[in-house]
Design an enzyme around this catalytic site. Structure first.
Site, mmCIF file in Angstrom:
data_model
loop_
_atom_site.group_PDB
_atom_site.id
_atom_site.type_symbol
_atom_site.label_atom_id
_atom_site.label_comp_id
_atom_site.label_asym_id
_atom_site.label_seq_id
_atom_site.Cartn_x
_atom_site.Cartn_y
_atom_site.Cartn_z
ATOM 1 N N ARG A 27 40.487 84.767 32.158
ATOM 2 C CA ARG A 27 41.478 83.773 32.564
ATOM 3 C C ARG A 27 41.649 82.678 31.516
ATOM 4 O O ARG A 27 42.505 81.816 31.669
ATOM 5 C CB ARG A 27 41.091 83.144 33.901
ATOM 6 C CG ARG A 27 40.949 84.133 35.047
ATOM 7 C CD ARG A 27 40.374 83.447 36.284
ATOM 8 N NE ARG A 27 41.283 82.470 36.801
ATOM 9 C CZ ARG A 27 42.187 82.695 37.768
ATOM 10 N NH1 ARG A 27 42.257 83.894 38.297
ATOM 11 N NH2 ARG A 27 42.994 81.763 38.177
ATOM 12 N N LYS A 612 44.577 86.670 30.763
ATOM 13 C CA LYS A 612 44.938 87.905 31.462
ATOM 14 C C LYS A 612 46.184 87.735 32.315
ATOM 15 O O LYS A 612 47.062 88.592 32.348
ATOM 16 C CB LYS A 612 43.766 88.381 32.320
ATOM 17 C CG LYS A 612 44.000 89.679 33.055
ATOM 18 C CD LYS A 612 44.121 90.840 32.105
ATOM 19 C CE LYS A 612 44.500 92.163 32.738
ATOM 20 N NZ LYS A 612 45.002 93.125 31.804
#
Ligand code: BG6
Length: 617
Positions: A27, A612
């Protein structure tokens, strides 16, 4: 997007936080941070580091700081450079509040100016730091008659934008405060500890119950209590659901990189997804949230996504129009809401997203919903926001995708949409069950071809073509008909993974301008097509580039000798159904791109500046 994680419980929490951060590092990996109430000194301490979680882990584990109340963060920078000052947690002037945040505070500028006028001193360039100073102001009065969660509520009413906040407050060492607006946040329960995080992947493996925090809520978690305050300052009751992990391994399974592993998992991703669709064929309309009658009268589809998901939507436009005869429009999610919406009664919106969390796609879904258009999520994550908010959702069976660049999920998206187009054609009476069975077989045969071609060229790519093409710093990708959106996908991968400036054009457009870019330092990468008319035109376009001295790398199909003869290098692929040409080319394309990246010594699993999926608009 960032990852926020919090822990309260009896085993000490440092290990859980560091593990949670490394499991959600996809992330964001610009910097990382850790904070805890240290059990030995009762001090509230924070440790920050630049780059991957590993660097933070080394720093934290070189100390013996640990505690029962701990928070952590991985950062994908939006405001302020990649420095330790800008790493989270952020705190106020007295360091009484430690805040980790995922999202963007859109009105932070005004708040900061106001706070500076009241002598607050800021040390970072982040939007997040204003929250810590607002908390300092709100708790300044030391009025303990007001519950702390009410004061947290008051502070977040001042914030505009997307946020998932996890907060430590010096006065409440047993509590972790939180707030959520748009950015995902959930609480996990295990026997002797509780966690709060942006993603269940951060939870310890003992966590078996989960609560997805509703939008607009705030509150706190302690070892004994969970208090939820809704956006009307009312205490909210809540219910946990059992947590079912996708137990397919998130390990490397012997591969050197997640991207390589996931490239080789395309076959199982597509086959498992096709099997799931066939096994749920009879109840699929329920899964989509539609009646058979509604599918039968479907005349308009909007396909919406970002990045690779948008590309699979562009490819699927051919499926729905040519197989099911349904007029299909494809939209970039980040642009969709600013365009005029021509609503039709027989219209559905399919929001394509591997993660199910991309903010642009989620906002497009909410916009469709607000306009009472039926929404379907096509995702790869069962417990994602898109699944919770769409009217119906198809959850692919590609398994966890860890590498930032989407590979097997793209293959599964293309396969799902091909199958769905055939399914709609059967319901609309323009095709039959036999054809749907044949389509499933075509998908399985095509991924067999994908796999076989990869194995045939893997060594040559690793030893010859990866090193060869890593010498170029730019490239032009060409495609025609259904291979044009695939060429877009290839150009994106070359940018994402190899940092090579790859432009992509419909081959027929080359002569209308981009042909000026052709020289011997700009390889032209051609993705062929099995539609005969488009193939003949494509050969002429490639001939035009060749005439200008271009180096031609071609992905072509058996029997396409004209293109083979023009190519300096080519990858030969057995013939598959024309509309599945992109799927057949995906494996060898990704192998080449990853090999170039590895040869350049780049981090192919975590490319610079990316994450992502991005939960901010
Ligand atoms: C980007 C990823 O952040 O988001 C891309 O780097 C991806 O690989 C895009 O295609 C969209 O993500 P999702 O999860 O909505 O498909």
């Amino acid at each position: 997007m960032c990852s926020v994680v919090g822990y309260v419980g009896h085993p000490l929490g440092r290990h859980f936080i560091l593990q949670g951060l490394s499991h959600t590092e996809y992330r964001g990996y610009d910097s990382a941070g850790f904070a805890c109430f240290d059990i030995k000194t009762n001090a509230l301490i924070a440790i920050k580091s630049i780059g991957f979680v590993e660097a933070l882990k080394n720093k934290v584990e070189s100390t013996d700081f640990d505690g029962n109340t701990v928070i952590g963060h991985t950062r994908w920078a939006t405001h302020g450079g990649l420095t330790e000052e800008n790493a989270h947690p952020h705190f106020d002037c007295n360091q009484d509040f430690f805040v980790v945040h995922n999202g963007i505070i859109e009105n932070y500028h005004i708040i900061k100016k106001d706070l500076e006028r009241r002598n607050h001193h800021f040390y970072s360039q982040t939007d997040t730091e204003v929250i810590a100073h607002l908390l300092e102001e709100e708790f300044f009065d030391n009025d303990f008659s007001i519950e702390p969660e009410k004061k947290i509520y008051t502070v977040i009413q001042k914030l505009q934008g997307a946020f998932a906040l996890v907060i430590l407050a010096r006065r409440y060492p047993e509590k972790i405060f939180f707030a959520r607006n748009k950015s995902p946040l959930c609480i996990g329960i295990a026997h002797d500890y509780r966690m709060i995080a942006s993603d269940i992947l951060a939870f310890g493996k003992e966590v078996n119950q989960v609560l997805y925090i509703p939008d607009g809520c705030s509150g706190f978690v302690s070892p004994t209590d969970i208090i939820l305050v809704d956006n009307n300052a009312q205490i909210l009751s809540y219910a946990f659901t059992s947590l079912i992990y996708d137990n397919r391994s998130t390990g490397l399974s012997g591969y050197s990189h997640y991207m390589i592993k996931e490239i080789y998992e395309q076959k199982s991703a597509v086959i498992d997804t096709v099997m799931y669709l066939n096994n749920n064929h009879d109840s699929l309309h329920h899964i989509l949230g539609l009646s058979i009658q509604q599918i039968n009268s479907l005349e308009h589809i909007k396909l919406i996504g970002c990045g690779t998901s948008w590309h699979s939507g562009r490819i699927a436009q051919f499926f729905f129009e040519e197989i099911a005869g349904i007029q299909t429009a494809v939209h970039l999610a980040s642009e969709f809401r600013q365009m005029r919406l021509f609503k039709k009664s027989d219209m559905v919106g399919i929001c394509i997203s591997q993660s199910g969390e991309t903010a642009d796609t989620l906002e497009a879904l909410r916009f469709l919903g607000a306009n009472t258009i039926h929404t379907i999520g096509l995702v790869n994550v069962e417990y994602s926001s898109i699944v919770r908010e769409a009217n119906g959702s198809l959850v692919m069976k590609a398994g966890p995708e860890i590498a930032v660049a989407s590979t097997k999920a793209f293959a599964a998206q293309v396969a799902s949409l091909y199958w769905l187009a055939h399914y709609c054609a059967v319901i609309k009476g323009i095709s039959n069950e036999k054809a749907l069975e044949k389509a499933s077989l075509e998908l399985i045969n095509t991924v067999m071809v994908l796999d076989e071609v990869m194995n045939r060229y893997a060594h040559e790519i690793k030893t010859v073509w990866g090193p060869f093409y890593s010498q170029f710093d730019r490239a032009i990708c060409l495609g025609r008909h259904i291979s044009y959106p695939f060429a877009l996908e290839a150009a994106l991968k070359i940018k994402e993974i190899d940092y090579i400036f790859a432009q992509c054009y419909p081959a027929g457009e080359l002569k209308h301008g981009p042909l000026a870019l052709i020289d011997n330092r700009t390889p032209v990468i051609v993705f062929s097509v099995l539609d005969q008319i488009s193939y003949i035109k494509l050969v002429s376009n490639v001939q035009e580039a060749k005439t200008r001295g271009a180096h031609i790398l071609a992905f072509l199909f058996e029997g396409q000798d004209e293109l083979r003869d023009l190519a300096d290098t080519y990858f030969l692929i057995p013939i598959v159904p024309a509309l599945l040409a992109p799927l057949a080319m995906n494996g060898v394309m990704l192998l080449l791109v990853s090999s170039i990246g590895l040869h350049l010594g780049l981090s192919i699993d975590k490319p610079r500046n990316l994450a992502k999926s991005v939960t901010v608009e």
